[in-house]
Design a protein around this motif. Structure first.
Motif, PDB file in Angstrom:
ATOM      1  N   LEU A 200      36.474  55.217  35.350  1.00  0.00           N
ATOM      2  CA  LEU A 200      35.799  56.395  35.665  1.00  0.00           C
ATOM      3  C   LEU A 200      34.814  56.432  36.786  1.00  0.00           C
ATOM      4  O   LEU A 200      34.150  55.355  36.861  1.00  0.00           O
ATOM      5  N   ASN A 201      34.562  57.438  37.309  1.00  0.00           N
ATOM      6  CA  ASN A 201      33.602  57.557  38.403  1.00  0.00           C
ATOM      7  C   ASN A 201      32.352  58.165  37.933  1.00  0.00           C
ATOM      8  O   ASN A 201      31.538  58.566  38.961  1.00  0.00           O
ATOM      9  N   GLY A 202      32.076  58.056  36.635  1.00  0.00           N
ATOM     10  CA  GLY A 202      30.884  58.694  36.288  1.00  0.00           C
ATOM     11  C   GLY A 202      29.685  57.766  36.129  1.00  0.00           C
ATOM     12  O   GLY A 202      29.811  56.615  36.254  1.00  0.00           O
ATOM     13  N   ALA A 203      28.487  58.110  35.686  1.00  0.00           N
ATOM     14  CA  ALA A 203      27.259  57.284  35.469  1.00  0.00           C
ATOM     15  C   ALA A 203      27.071  56.946  34.324  1.00  0.00           C
ATOM     16  O   ALA A 203      26.220  55.883  34.217  1.00  0.00           O
ATOM     17  N   ALA A 204      28.094  57.466  33.217  1.00  0.00           N
ATOM     18  CA  ALA A 204      27.559  56.931  32.040  1.00  0.00           C
ATOM     19  C   ALA A 204      28.536  55.467  31.639  1.00  0.00           C
ATOM     20  O   ALA A 204      28.119  54.703  31.058  1.00  0.00           O
ATOM     21  N   ILE A 205      29.806  55.665  31.998  1.00  0.00           N
ATOM     22  CA  ILE A 205      30.774  54.627  31.864  1.00  0.00           C
ATOM     23  C   ILE A 205      31.643  54.458  32.911  1.00  0.00           C
ATOM     24  O   ILE A 205      32.230  55.362  33.435  1.00  0.00           O
ATOM     25  N   ALA A 206      31.794  53.094  33.205  1.00  0.00           N
ATOM     26  CA  ALA A 206      32.538  53.011  34.421  1.00  0.00           C
ATOM     27  C   ALA A 206      33.951  52.228  34.252  1.00  0.00           C
ATOM     28  O   ALA A 206      34.875  52.593  34.814  1.00  0.00           O
ATOM     29  N   MET A 207      34.171  51.600  32.999  1.00  0.00           N
ATOM     30  CA  MET A 207      35.360  51.147  32.587  1.00  0.00           C
ATOM     31  C   MET A 207      35.536  51.350  31.003  1.00  0.00           C
ATOM     32  O   MET A 207      34.668  50.969  30.296  1.00  0.00           O
ATOM     33  N   GLN A 208      36.696  51.596  30.473  1.00  0.00           N
ATOM     34  CA  GLN A 208      36.787  51.453  29.064  1.00  0.00           C
ATOM     35  C   GLN A 208      38.499  50.925  29.012  1.00  0.00           C
ATOM     36  O   GLN A 208      39.214  51.039  29.568  1.00  0.00           O
TER      37      GLN A 208
ATOM     38  N   GLU B 187      36.965  61.845  37.794  1.00  0.00           N
ATOM     39  CA  GLU B 187      38.099  61.359  37.772  1.00  0.00           C
ATOM     40  C   GLU B 187      38.424  60.129  37.030  1.00  0.00           C
ATOM     41  O   GLU B 187      37.651  59.187  36.876  1.00  0.00           O
ATOM     42  N   GLU B 188      39.574  59.895  36.547  1.00  0.00           N
ATOM     43  CA  GLU B 188      39.916  58.739  35.567  1.00  0.00           C
ATOM     44  C   GLU B 188      41.324  58.256  36.177  1.00  0.00           C
ATOM     45  O   GLU B 188      42.086  58.889  36.221  1.00  0.00           O
ATOM     46  N   ASN B 189      41.106  57.112  36.240  1.00  0.00           N
ATOM     47  CA  ASN B 189      42.476  56.157  36.684  1.00  0.00           C
ATOM     48  C   ASN B 189      42.911  55.288  35.250  1.00  0.00           C
ATOM     49  O   ASN B 189      42.053  54.403  35.085  1.00  0.00           O
ATOM     50  N   TYR B 190      43.897  55.886  34.776  1.00  0.00           N
ATOM     51  CA  TYR B 190      44.156  55.256  33.467  1.00  0.00           C
ATOM     52  C   TYR B 190      45.437  54.521  33.557  1.00  0.00           C
ATOM     53  O   TYR B 190      46.417  54.744  34.062  1.00  0.00           O
ATOM     54  N   TYR B 191      45.119  53.213  32.930  1.00  0.00           N
ATOM     55  CA  TYR B 191      46.602  52.305  32.854  1.00  0.00           C
ATOM     56  C   TYR B 191      47.022  52.066  31.485  1.00  0.00           C
ATOM     57  O   TYR B 191      46.401  51.631  30.753  1.00  0.00           O
ATOM     58  N   ILE B 192      48.285  51.889  31.244  1.00  0.00           N
ATOM     59  CA  ILE B 192      48.664  51.716  30.014  1.00  0.00           C
ATOM     60  C   ILE B 192      49.899  50.726  29.816  1.00  0.00           C
ATOM     61  O   ILE B 192      50.967  50.780  30.618  1.00  0.00           O
ATOM     62  N   LYS B 193      49.997  49.757  28.884  1.00  0.00           N
ATOM     63  CA  LYS B 193      51.346  49.043  28.635  1.00  0.00           C
ATOM     64  C   LYS B 193      51.344  48.564  27.255  1.00  0.00           C
ATOM     65  O   LYS B 193      50.392  47.933  26.882  1.00  0.00           O
ATOM     66  N   GLY B 194      52.147  48.732  26.659  1.00  0.00           N
ATOM     67  CA  GLY B 194      52.682  48.589  25.132  1.00  0.00           C
ATOM     68  C   GLY B 194      51.237  49.107  24.244  1.00  0.00           C
ATOM     69  O   GLY B 194      51.055  50.353  24.363  1.00  0.00           O
ATOM     70  N   GLY B 195      50.726  48.180  23.557  1.00  0.00           N
ATOM     71  CA  GLY B 195      49.431  48.687  22.957  1.00  0.00           C
ATOM     72  C   GLY B 195      48.027  48.352  23.408  1.00  0.00           C
ATOM     73  O   GLY B 195      47.001  48.243  22.855  1.00  0.00           O
TER      74      GLY B 195
END
Length: 208
Positions: free
Chosen positions: A65-73, A51-59
Protein backbone atom coordinates in the motif's frame (compact mmCIF):
# COMPACT_ATOMS: atom_id res chain seq x y z
CA UNK A 1 -7.36 -50.45 -20.89
CA UNK A 2 -10.35 -48.67 -19.40
CA UNK A 3 -8.89 -48.30 -15.88
CA UNK A 4 -5.73 -46.35 -16.93
CA UNK A 5 -7.86 -44.13 -19.13
CA UNK A 6 -10.22 -43.46 -16.24
CA UNK A 7 -7.33 -42.68 -13.89
CA UNK A 8 -5.83 -40.32 -16.44
CA UNK A 9 -9.17 -38.57 -16.82
CA UNK A 10 -9.50 -38.14 -13.05
CA UNK A 11 -5.99 -36.70 -12.79
CA UNK A 12 -6.63 -34.25 -15.60
CA UNK A 13 -9.95 -33.25 -14.06
CA UNK A 14 -8.20 -32.59 -10.75
CA UNK A 15 -5.63 -30.40 -12.47
CA UNK A 16 -8.37 -28.46 -14.23
CA UNK A 17 -10.22 -27.87 -10.98
CA UNK A 18 -7.03 -26.66 -9.29
CA UNK A 19 -6.30 -24.35 -12.20
CA UNK A 20 -9.65 -22.63 -11.74
CA UNK A 21 -8.41 -20.89 -8.60
CA UNK A 22 -7.14 -17.40 -9.28
CA UNK A 23 -3.43 -16.79 -8.83
CA UNK A 24 -1.97 -13.41 -9.60
CA UNK A 25 -2.15 -9.70 -8.92
CA UNK A 26 -5.03 -7.29 -8.42
CA UNK A 27 -4.67 -3.52 -8.25
CA UNK A 28 -7.26 -1.78 -6.08
CA UNK A 29 -8.07 1.92 -5.96
CA UNK A 30 -9.18 3.05 -2.51
CA UNK A 31 -11.32 6.06 -1.59
CA UNK A 32 -12.17 7.17 1.92
CA UNK A 33 -14.84 9.33 3.52
CA UNK A 34 -14.20 10.33 7.11
CA UNK A 35 -17.01 10.66 9.65
CA UNK A 36 -14.64 11.67 12.44
CA UNK A 37 -14.69 15.40 13.31
CA UNK A 38 -11.35 17.01 12.51
CA UNK A 39 -10.16 14.16 10.26
CA UNK A 40 -10.44 15.12 6.59
CA UNK A 41 -10.96 12.68 3.72
CA UNK A 42 -7.59 13.60 2.23
CA UNK A 43 -5.75 13.05 5.52
CA UNK A 44 -7.44 9.69 5.95
CA UNK A 45 -6.57 8.70 2.39
CA UNK A 46 -2.94 9.67 2.86
CA UNK A 47 -2.77 7.60 6.02
CA UNK A 48 -4.51 4.48 4.65
CA UNK A 49 -3.28 4.55 1.03
CA UNK A 50 -5.09 5.27 -2.22
CA UNK A 51 -3.72 2.19 -4.04
CA UNK A 52 -3.11 -1.42 -3.11
CA UNK A 53 -1.15 -4.00 -5.12
CA UNK A 54 -2.53 -7.34 -3.97
CA UNK A 55 -0.98 -10.76 -4.74
CA UNK A 56 -2.59 -14.11 -3.96
CA UNK A 57 -1.72 -17.76 -4.40
CA UNK A 58 -3.41 -20.68 -2.66
CA UNK A 59 -3.72 -19.83 1.03
CA UNK A 60 -1.30 -16.92 0.90
CA UNK A 61 -1.74 -13.26 0.08
CA UNK A 62 0.49 -10.23 0.21
CA UNK A 63 -0.24 -6.60 -0.53
CA UNK A 64 1.64 -3.34 -0.80
CA UNK A 65 0.00 0.00 0.00
CA UNK A 66 1.09 3.59 -0.56
CA UNK A 67 -0.23 4.95 2.73
CA UNK A 68 1.60 6.31 5.76
CA UNK A 69 0.19 3.75 8.21
CA UNK A 70 0.95 0.38 6.60
CA UNK A 71 3.33 -0.34 3.72
CA UNK A 72 2.86 -4.10 3.45
CA UNK A 73 0.62 -6.83 4.83
CA UNK A 74 0.54 -10.57 4.23
CA UNK A 75 -1.22 -13.73 5.37
CA UNK A 76 0.08 -17.26 5.88
CA UNK A 77 -2.64 -19.93 6.18
CA UNK A 78 -0.21 -22.35 7.83
CA UNK A 79 0.22 -20.17 10.91
CA UNK A 80 -3.07 -18.25 10.49
CA UNK A 81 -1.16 -15.04 11.10
CA UNK A 82 -1.40 -11.67 9.41
CA UNK A 83 1.90 -9.83 9.14
CA UNK A 84 2.40 -6.16 8.37
CA UNK A 85 5.10 -3.56 8.08
CA UNK A 86 4.98 0.17 8.65
CA UNK A 87 6.79 2.53 6.26
CA UNK A 88 10.48 3.04 7.03
CA UNK A 89 10.44 0.59 9.95
CA UNK A 90 12.37 -2.68 9.55
CA UNK A 91 10.14 -4.68 11.87
CA UNK A 92 7.52 -7.27 10.98
CA UNK A 93 4.44 -7.15 13.21
CA UNK A 94 1.86 -9.92 13.39
CA UNK A 95 -1.66 -10.55 14.66
CA UNK A 96 -3.72 -13.70 15.07
CA UNK A 97 -6.07 -13.83 12.06
CA UNK A 98 -8.41 -16.07 14.06
CA UNK A 99 -9.43 -13.26 16.37
CA UNK A 100 -12.37 -11.06 15.43
CA UNK A 101 -14.44 -8.87 17.71
CA UNK A 102 -17.11 -8.25 15.08
CA UNK A 103 -20.18 -10.50 14.78
CA UNK A 104 -22.32 -11.13 11.72
CA UNK A 105 -25.95 -10.21 12.37
CA UNK A 106 -27.41 -10.83 8.91
CA UNK A 107 -26.49 -11.14 5.25
CA UNK A 108 -28.06 -11.25 1.80
CA UNK A 109 -26.94 -11.81 -1.79
CA UNK A 110 -27.83 -9.45 -4.63
CA UNK A 111 -27.45 -10.85 -8.14
CA UNK A 112 -25.96 -8.80 -10.98
CA UNK A 113 -25.32 -5.90 -8.62
CA UNK A 114 -22.54 -4.21 -10.62
CA UNK A 115 -20.16 -4.67 -13.56
CA UNK A 116 -16.46 -4.49 -12.60
CA UNK A 117 -13.57 -5.13 -14.98
CA UNK A 118 -16.16 -6.09 -17.56
CA UNK A 119 -17.53 -8.88 -15.34
CA UNK A 120 -21.04 -9.02 -13.92
CA UNK A 121 -20.70 -9.23 -10.14
CA UNK A 122 -23.06 -10.41 -7.45
CA UNK A 123 -22.91 -8.68 -4.07
CA UNK A 124 -22.81 -10.17 -0.60
CA UNK A 125 -24.18 -7.61 1.87
CA UNK A 126 -23.09 -8.36 5.43
CA UNK A 127 -24.48 -6.55 8.44
CA UNK A 128 -22.37 -6.75 11.58
CA UNK A 129 -22.41 -5.09 14.97
CA UNK A 130 -19.84 -2.57 13.66
CA UNK A 131 -21.59 -1.64 10.40
CA UNK A 132 -22.18 -2.85 6.85
CA UNK A 133 -19.74 -4.46 4.43
CA UNK A 134 -20.55 -5.25 0.79
CA UNK A 135 -18.40 -7.63 -1.25
CA UNK A 136 -18.77 -7.61 -5.04
CA UNK A 137 -17.48 -10.77 -6.69
CA UNK A 138 -17.35 -12.71 -9.96
CA UNK A 139 -16.93 -16.50 -10.35
CA UNK A 140 -14.11 -15.65 -12.76
CA UNK A 141 -11.86 -15.12 -9.71
CA UNK A 142 -12.36 -18.21 -7.56
CA UNK A 143 -10.35 -18.97 -4.42
CA UNK A 144 -9.99 -22.08 -2.26
CA UNK A 145 -12.17 -20.99 0.66
CA UNK A 146 -11.03 -23.95 2.81
CA UNK A 147 -7.53 -22.47 3.04
CA UNK A 148 -8.95 -19.33 4.69
CA UNK A 149 -11.49 -21.01 6.98
CA UNK A 150 -9.63 -19.86 10.12
CA UNK A 151 -9.17 -16.29 8.85
CA UNK A 152 -12.04 -14.71 10.78
CA UNK A 153 -10.29 -11.34 11.05
CA UNK A 154 -12.15 -8.78 8.93
CA UNK A 155 -14.86 -11.32 8.16
CA UNK A 156 -12.66 -12.94 5.51
CA UNK A 157 -13.58 -16.55 6.33
CA UNK A 158 -17.29 -15.73 6.34
CA UNK A 159 -17.11 -13.92 3.03
CA UNK A 160 -15.16 -16.65 1.26
CA UNK A 161 -17.33 -19.34 2.82
CA UNK A 162 -20.38 -17.76 1.18
CA UNK A 163 -18.84 -16.81 -2.19
CA UNK A 164 -15.60 -18.72 -2.81
CA UNK A 165 -14.37 -15.72 -4.78
CA UNK A 166 -11.94 -12.82 -4.50
CA UNK A 167 -13.79 -9.49 -4.15
CA UNK A 168 -13.42 -7.05 -7.03
CA UNK A 169 -14.96 -4.33 -4.91
CA UNK A 170 -15.41 -3.90 -1.18
CA UNK A 171 -17.50 -1.23 0.52
CA UNK A 172 -17.21 -0.74 4.28
CA UNK A 173 -19.50 1.67 6.10
CA UNK A 174 -19.70 2.35 9.82
CA UNK A 175 -20.11 5.31 12.13
CA UNK A 176 -16.47 6.40 11.70
CA UNK A 177 -15.57 5.78 8.08
CA UNK A 178 -16.77 4.89 4.59
CA UNK A 179 -14.32 2.95 2.39
CA UNK A 180 -14.58 1.86 -1.22
CA UNK A 181 -11.90 -0.39 -2.69
CA UNK A 182 -12.35 -1.17 -6.40
CA UNK A 183 -10.22 -3.38 -8.64
CA UNK A 184 -8.82 -1.48 -11.63
CA UNK A 185 -6.79 -4.38 -12.98
CA UNK A 186 -6.55 -8.15 -12.42
CA UNK A 187 -3.67 -10.14 -13.88
CA UNK A 188 -3.15 -13.89 -13.80
CA UNK A 189 0.47 -14.54 -12.82
CA UNK A 190 2.50 -17.53 -11.73
CA UNK A 191 3.89 -16.50 -8.37
CA UNK A 192 6.82 -18.23 -6.69
CA UNK A 193 6.20 -19.74 -3.26
CA UNK A 194 9.11 -17.86 -1.70
CA UNK A 195 7.41 -14.56 -2.56
CA UNK A 196 5.07 -15.22 0.37
CA UNK A 197 7.66 -16.44 2.86
CA UNK A 198 8.09 -14.40 6.03
CA UNK A 199 11.54 -12.85 6.07
CA UNK A 200 13.78 -14.42 8.78
CA UNK A 201 15.98 -11.32 8.69
CA UNK A 202 13.41 -8.96 10.18
CA UNK A 203 12.59 -8.64 13.89
CA UNK A 204 9.21 -10.27 14.56
CA UNK A 205 6.89 -8.57 17.07
CA UNK A 206 3.34 -9.42 18.10
CA UNK A 207 1.16 -6.33 17.65
CA UNK A 208 -0.77 -5.12 20.68
Amino acid sequence: MRKPVLLLFCCLAGLCLHAQYFEGKVIYKNTFTSKVPGLTDSALGAMMGSEENYYIKGGFYKSFLNGAAIAMQQYDHRTNRMYFMKPDIDTLYWVDAGKSQDKVLSYETREDAEVILGKSCDALVVQTAAGTTIFYYSPRYKLDAALFSRHTYGGWAFFLGKTGCLPLKTVIDNDRIHIESVATEALELELKDNFFEVSPLLPLVKAK
